[in-house]
Design a protein around this motif. Structure first.
Motif, mmCIF file in Angstrom:
data_model
loop_
_atom_site.group_PDB
_atom_site.id
_atom_site.type_symbol
_atom_site.label_atom_id
_atom_site.label_comp_id
_atom_site.label_asym_id
_atom_site.label_seq_id
_atom_site.Cartn_x
_atom_site.Cartn_y
_atom_site.Cartn_z
ATOM 1 N N TRP A 184 0.830 -1.185 0.008
ATOM 2 C CA TRP A 184 0.034 0.054 0.003
ATOM 3 C C TRP A 184 0.836 1.087 -0.021
ATOM 4 C CZ3 TRP A 184 -0.200 4.086 3.264
ATOM 5 C CH2 TRP A 184 -1.064 5.291 3.170
ATOM 6 N N LEU A 185 0.606 2.314 -0.806
ATOM 7 C CA LEU A 185 1.287 3.415 -0.855
ATOM 8 C C LEU A 185 0.230 4.621 -1.061
ATOM 9 C CD1 LEU A 185 4.154 2.697 -3.359
ATOM 10 C CD2 LEU A 185 4.354 3.123 -0.902
ATOM 11 N N PRO A 186 0.451 5.780 -0.369
ATOM 12 C CA PRO A 186 -0.313 6.751 -0.332
ATOM 13 C C PRO A 186 -0.518 7.386 -1.687
ATOM 14 C CG PRO A 186 1.344 7.637 0.715
ATOM 15 C CD PRO A 186 1.605 5.952 0.368
ATOM 16 N N ARG A 187 -1.768 7.878 -1.990
ATOM 17 C CA ARG A 187 -2.158 8.402 -3.236
ATOM 18 C C ARG A 187 -0.912 9.608 -3.549
ATOM 19 N NH1 ARG A 187 -4.612 6.693 -7.164
ATOM 20 N NH2 ARG A 187 -5.324 8.763 -7.800
ATOM 21 N N PHE A 188 -0.600 10.532 -2.903
ATOM 22 C CA PHE A 188 0.426 11.402 -3.296
ATOM 23 C C PHE A 188 1.786 10.977 -3.958
ATOM 24 C CE2 PHE A 188 2.096 10.872 0.711
ATOM 25 C CZ PHE A 188 3.700 10.942 0.728
ATOM 26 N N ILE A 189 2.005 9.463 -3.707
ATOM 27 C CA ILE A 189 3.018 9.057 -4.369
ATOM 28 C C ILE A 189 2.859 8.191 -5.548
ATOM 29 C CG2 ILE A 189 4.915 6.936 -4.024
ATOM 30 C CD1 ILE A 189 5.021 7.638 -1.132
ATOM 31 N N THR A 190 1.618 7.557 -5.636
ATOM 32 C CA THR A 190 1.063 6.589 -6.606
ATOM 33 C C THR A 190 0.968 7.464 -7.741
ATOM 34 O OG1 THR A 190 -1.170 6.347 -5.965
ATOM 35 C CG2 THR A 190 0.430 4.834 -5.460
ATOM 36 N N ARG A 191 0.300 8.834 -7.607
ATOM 37 C CA ARG A 191 -0.112 9.879 -8.506
ATOM 38 C C ARG A 191 1.072 10.410 -9.294
ATOM 39 N NH1 ARG A 191 -4.853 13.312 -5.810
ATOM 40 N NH2 ARG A 191 -3.126 13.217 -4.255
ATOM 41 N N ARG A 192 2.186 10.199 -8.725
ATOM 42 C CA ARG A 192 3.469 11.035 -9.296
ATOM 43 C C ARG A 192 3.864 10.449 -10.505
ATOM 44 N NH1 ARG A 192 6.459 14.765 -6.101
ATOM 45 N NH2 ARG A 192 7.930 14.602 -7.787
ATOM 46 N N LYS A 193 4.286 11.096 -11.499
ATOM 47 C CA LYS A 193 4.637 10.472 -12.793
ATOM 48 C C LYS A 193 6.349 10.663 -12.987
ATOM 49 C CE LYS A 193 0.162 11.367 -15.066
ATOM 50 N NZ LYS A 193 -0.482 11.851 -16.433
ATOM 51 N N MET A 194 6.644 9.727 -13.722
ATOM 52 C CA MET A 194 8.318 9.804 -13.871
ATOM 53 C C MET A 194 8.386 9.779 -15.465
ATOM 54 S SD MET A 194 9.464 6.610 -11.564
ATOM 55 C CE MET A 194 8.532 5.568 -11.902
ATOM 56 N N SER A 195 9.237 10.737 -15.874
ATOM 57 C CA SER A 195 9.533 10.846 -17.128
ATOM 58 C C SER A 195 9.999 9.421 -17.716
ATOM 59 C CB SER A 195 10.845 11.675 -17.476
ATOM 60 O OG SER A 195 11.293 11.740 -18.891
ATOM 61 N N THR A 196 9.394 8.945 -19.008
ATOM 62 C CA THR A 196 9.773 7.583 -19.587
ATOM 63 C C THR A 196 11.226 7.640 -20.067
ATOM 64 O OG1 THR A 196 8.598 8.305 -21.400
ATOM 65 C CG2 THR A 196 7.329 6.914 -19.756
#
Length: 196
Positions: free
Chosen positions: A83-95
Protein backbone atom coordinates in the motif's frame (compact mmCIF):
# COMPACT_ATOMS: atom_id res chain seq x y z
CA UNK A 1 7.22 -11.24 5.78
CA UNK A 2 5.28 -12.19 2.63
CA UNK A 3 6.86 -14.98 0.59
CA UNK A 4 8.06 -13.95 -2.86
CA UNK A 5 9.02 -15.96 -5.88
CA UNK A 6 12.74 -15.65 -6.56
CA UNK A 7 13.30 -13.84 -9.86
CA UNK A 8 16.37 -12.76 -11.75
CA UNK A 9 17.11 -9.07 -11.31
CA UNK A 10 17.07 -8.54 -15.08
CA UNK A 11 13.52 -9.93 -15.17
CA UNK A 12 12.46 -7.10 -12.88
CA UNK A 13 14.03 -4.58 -15.28
CA UNK A 14 12.21 -6.29 -18.18
CA UNK A 15 8.90 -5.95 -16.35
CA UNK A 16 9.56 -2.30 -15.63
CA UNK A 17 10.57 -1.56 -19.22
CA UNK A 18 7.47 -3.28 -20.57
CA UNK A 19 5.29 -0.94 -18.51
CA UNK A 20 6.79 2.18 -20.10
CA UNK A 21 4.60 4.11 -22.55
CA UNK A 22 3.94 7.71 -23.49
CA UNK A 23 5.98 10.62 -22.16
CA UNK A 24 5.50 9.76 -18.49
CA UNK A 25 4.29 6.91 -16.31
CA UNK A 26 2.52 7.10 -12.92
CA UNK A 27 4.06 5.23 -9.99
CA UNK A 28 0.73 3.38 -9.68
CA UNK A 29 1.32 1.65 -13.03
CA UNK A 30 4.80 0.53 -11.97
CA UNK A 31 3.31 -1.04 -8.82
CA UNK A 32 0.59 -2.83 -10.80
CA UNK A 33 3.13 -4.16 -13.32
CA UNK A 34 5.52 -5.53 -10.69
CA UNK A 35 2.75 -6.90 -8.49
CA UNK A 36 1.25 -5.70 -5.23
CA UNK A 37 2.87 -8.52 -3.27
CA UNK A 38 6.39 -7.85 -4.57
CA UNK A 39 7.80 -5.68 -1.80
CA UNK A 40 11.38 -6.53 -2.75
CA UNK A 41 10.82 -5.92 -6.48
CA UNK A 42 9.38 -2.47 -5.83
CA UNK A 43 12.13 -1.60 -3.38
CA UNK A 44 14.75 -2.76 -5.89
CA UNK A 45 13.30 -0.82 -8.83
CA UNK A 46 12.96 2.52 -7.06
CA UNK A 47 16.35 2.30 -5.36
CA UNK A 48 18.03 1.36 -8.66
CA UNK A 49 16.40 4.36 -10.33
CA UNK A 50 17.94 6.53 -7.62
CA UNK A 51 21.43 5.12 -8.30
CA UNK A 52 21.15 5.47 -12.10
CA UNK A 53 21.37 8.64 -14.26
CA UNK A 54 17.65 9.08 -13.54
CA UNK A 55 18.71 10.23 -10.07
CA UNK A 56 19.18 13.66 -11.64
CA UNK A 57 15.40 14.05 -11.37
CA UNK A 58 14.87 16.62 -8.56
CA UNK A 59 13.51 15.06 -5.38
CA UNK A 60 14.02 11.44 -6.50
CA UNK A 61 16.12 10.56 -3.43
CA UNK A 62 13.40 11.84 -1.09
CA UNK A 63 10.72 9.94 -3.05
CA UNK A 64 12.73 6.69 -2.93
CA UNK A 65 13.28 7.20 0.81
CA UNK A 66 9.55 7.69 1.41
CA UNK A 67 8.56 4.65 -0.67
CA UNK A 68 11.20 2.45 1.00
CA UNK A 69 10.17 3.62 4.48
CA UNK A 70 6.53 2.71 3.83
CA UNK A 71 7.45 -0.66 2.28
CA UNK A 72 9.78 -1.60 5.16
CA UNK A 73 7.19 -0.68 7.80
CA UNK A 74 4.69 -2.95 6.03
CA UNK A 75 7.23 -5.78 5.79
CA UNK A 76 7.97 -5.54 9.51
CA UNK A 77 4.24 -5.58 10.22
CA UNK A 78 3.85 -8.69 8.04
CA UNK A 79 1.46 -7.05 5.55
CA UNK A 80 0.69 -9.21 2.49
CA UNK A 81 0.04 -6.51 -0.13
CA UNK A 82 1.78 -3.23 -0.88
CA UNK A 83 0.00 0.00 0.00
CA UNK A 84 1.29 3.44 -0.91
CA UNK A 85 -0.45 6.80 -0.37
CA UNK A 86 -2.05 8.58 -3.32
CA UNK A 87 0.40 11.48 -3.29
CA UNK A 88 3.09 8.94 -4.26
CA UNK A 89 1.13 6.69 -6.64
CA UNK A 90 -0.13 9.71 -8.62
CA UNK A 91 3.39 11.01 -9.24
CA UNK A 92 4.67 10.57 -12.77
CA UNK A 93 8.16 9.72 -13.97
CA UNK A 94 9.64 10.73 -17.31
CA UNK A 95 9.73 7.62 -19.50
CA UNK A 96 12.79 8.93 -21.38
CA UNK A 97 14.80 9.26 -18.17
CA UNK A 98 13.41 5.99 -16.85
CA UNK A 99 14.42 4.08 -20.00
CA UNK A 100 17.85 5.69 -19.89
CA UNK A 101 18.23 4.51 -16.30
CA UNK A 102 17.07 0.97 -17.15
CA UNK A 103 19.55 0.78 -20.04
CA UNK A 104 22.37 2.01 -17.80
CA UNK A 105 21.53 -0.63 -15.18
CA UNK A 106 21.38 -3.67 -17.44
CA UNK A 107 25.13 -4.26 -17.77
CA UNK A 108 25.96 -4.11 -14.03
CA UNK A 109 22.85 -6.17 -13.19
CA UNK A 110 23.85 -8.91 -15.67
CA UNK A 111 27.35 -8.91 -14.18
CA UNK A 112 26.08 -9.24 -10.60
CA UNK A 113 23.60 -12.00 -11.50
CA UNK A 114 26.44 -14.37 -12.41
CA UNK A 115 27.50 -14.52 -8.77
CA UNK A 116 24.10 -14.80 -7.10
CA UNK A 117 22.83 -17.93 -5.39
CA UNK A 118 20.78 -18.92 -2.37
CA UNK A 119 23.01 -18.74 0.73
CA UNK A 120 22.85 -17.57 4.34
CA UNK A 121 19.09 -17.94 4.00
CA UNK A 122 18.59 -17.82 7.76
CA UNK A 123 18.92 -14.03 7.36
CA UNK A 124 15.50 -13.97 5.67
CA UNK A 125 13.71 -15.30 8.73
CA UNK A 126 12.70 -13.48 11.88
CA UNK A 127 14.28 -12.28 14.09
CA UNK A 128 17.39 -12.03 11.84
CA UNK A 129 15.53 -10.13 9.13
CA UNK A 130 14.52 -7.40 11.55
CA UNK A 131 18.09 -6.08 11.89
CA UNK A 132 18.59 -5.02 8.24
CA UNK A 133 14.97 -3.86 8.01
CA UNK A 134 15.34 -1.58 11.04
CA UNK A 135 18.72 -0.25 9.84
CA UNK A 136 17.30 0.55 6.40
CA UNK A 137 14.27 2.16 8.04
CA UNK A 138 16.65 4.47 9.93
CA UNK A 139 18.60 5.18 6.74
CA UNK A 140 15.47 6.36 4.91
CA UNK A 141 14.87 9.01 7.58
CA UNK A 142 18.15 10.71 6.63
CA UNK A 143 17.96 10.27 2.85
CA UNK A 144 15.86 13.39 2.07
CA UNK A 145 18.66 15.52 3.57
CA UNK A 146 21.27 13.76 1.41
CA UNK A 147 20.12 15.46 -1.78
CA UNK A 148 22.31 18.44 -0.92
CA UNK A 149 25.39 16.24 -0.44
CA UNK A 150 26.81 14.77 -3.69
CA UNK A 151 27.10 10.96 -3.89
CA UNK A 152 25.65 10.21 -0.43
CA UNK A 153 22.11 9.75 -1.74
CA UNK A 154 23.31 7.31 -4.40
CA UNK A 155 25.24 5.30 -1.80
CA UNK A 156 22.15 5.13 0.40
CA UNK A 157 20.05 3.97 -2.58
CA UNK A 158 22.70 1.35 -3.43
CA UNK A 159 22.40 -0.02 0.12
CA UNK A 160 18.66 -0.45 -0.37
CA UNK A 161 19.14 -1.97 -3.85
CA UNK A 162 21.59 -4.57 -2.53
CA UNK A 163 19.25 -5.51 0.30
CA UNK A 164 16.27 -5.80 -2.05
CA UNK A 165 18.31 -7.86 -4.53
CA UNK A 166 19.27 -10.17 -1.68
CA UNK A 167 15.60 -10.63 -0.76
CA UNK A 168 14.63 -11.40 -4.36
CA UNK A 169 17.40 -13.94 -4.94
CA UNK A 170 17.54 -15.34 -1.37
CA UNK A 171 21.23 -14.42 -1.32
CA UNK A 172 22.15 -13.52 2.25
CA UNK A 173 25.62 -12.42 1.11
CA UNK A 174 24.00 -9.41 -0.58
CA UNK A 175 22.20 -8.53 2.64
CA UNK A 176 25.53 -8.63 4.50
CA UNK A 177 27.11 -6.51 1.72
CA UNK A 178 24.30 -3.96 2.05
CA UNK A 179 24.95 -3.62 5.79
CA UNK A 180 28.68 -3.16 5.16
CA UNK A 181 27.95 -0.50 2.52
CA UNK A 182 25.59 1.14 5.00
CA UNK A 183 28.65 1.95 7.11
CA UNK A 184 29.98 4.00 4.18
CA UNK A 185 27.00 6.35 4.21
CA UNK A 186 28.02 8.42 7.28
CA UNK A 187 31.59 8.45 5.96
CA UNK A 188 30.38 9.85 2.62
CA UNK A 189 28.21 12.44 4.36
CA UNK A 190 31.17 13.56 6.46
CA UNK A 191 33.59 13.55 3.53
CA UNK A 192 31.44 15.52 1.11
CA UNK A 193 29.41 17.53 3.57
CA UNK A 194 32.00 18.74 6.04
CA UNK A 195 35.42 18.46 4.42
CA UNK A 196 37.01 21.42 2.74
Amino acid sequence: MPKEKTRALSDVLDQLESSVHGESIPVEEVIEKLGRKSFASLMLVFSLISTSPASAIPGITAIVATITFILVVQMIAGRECVWLPRFITRRKMSTAKLCKGIGWLRKPVRFVERFLKARLTFLFHRPWLWLPLILILCLTLFMPFMEIIPTSGSIASAVIALFAAGLLTRDGALVVASLILLLAVPVAVWQFGFSG
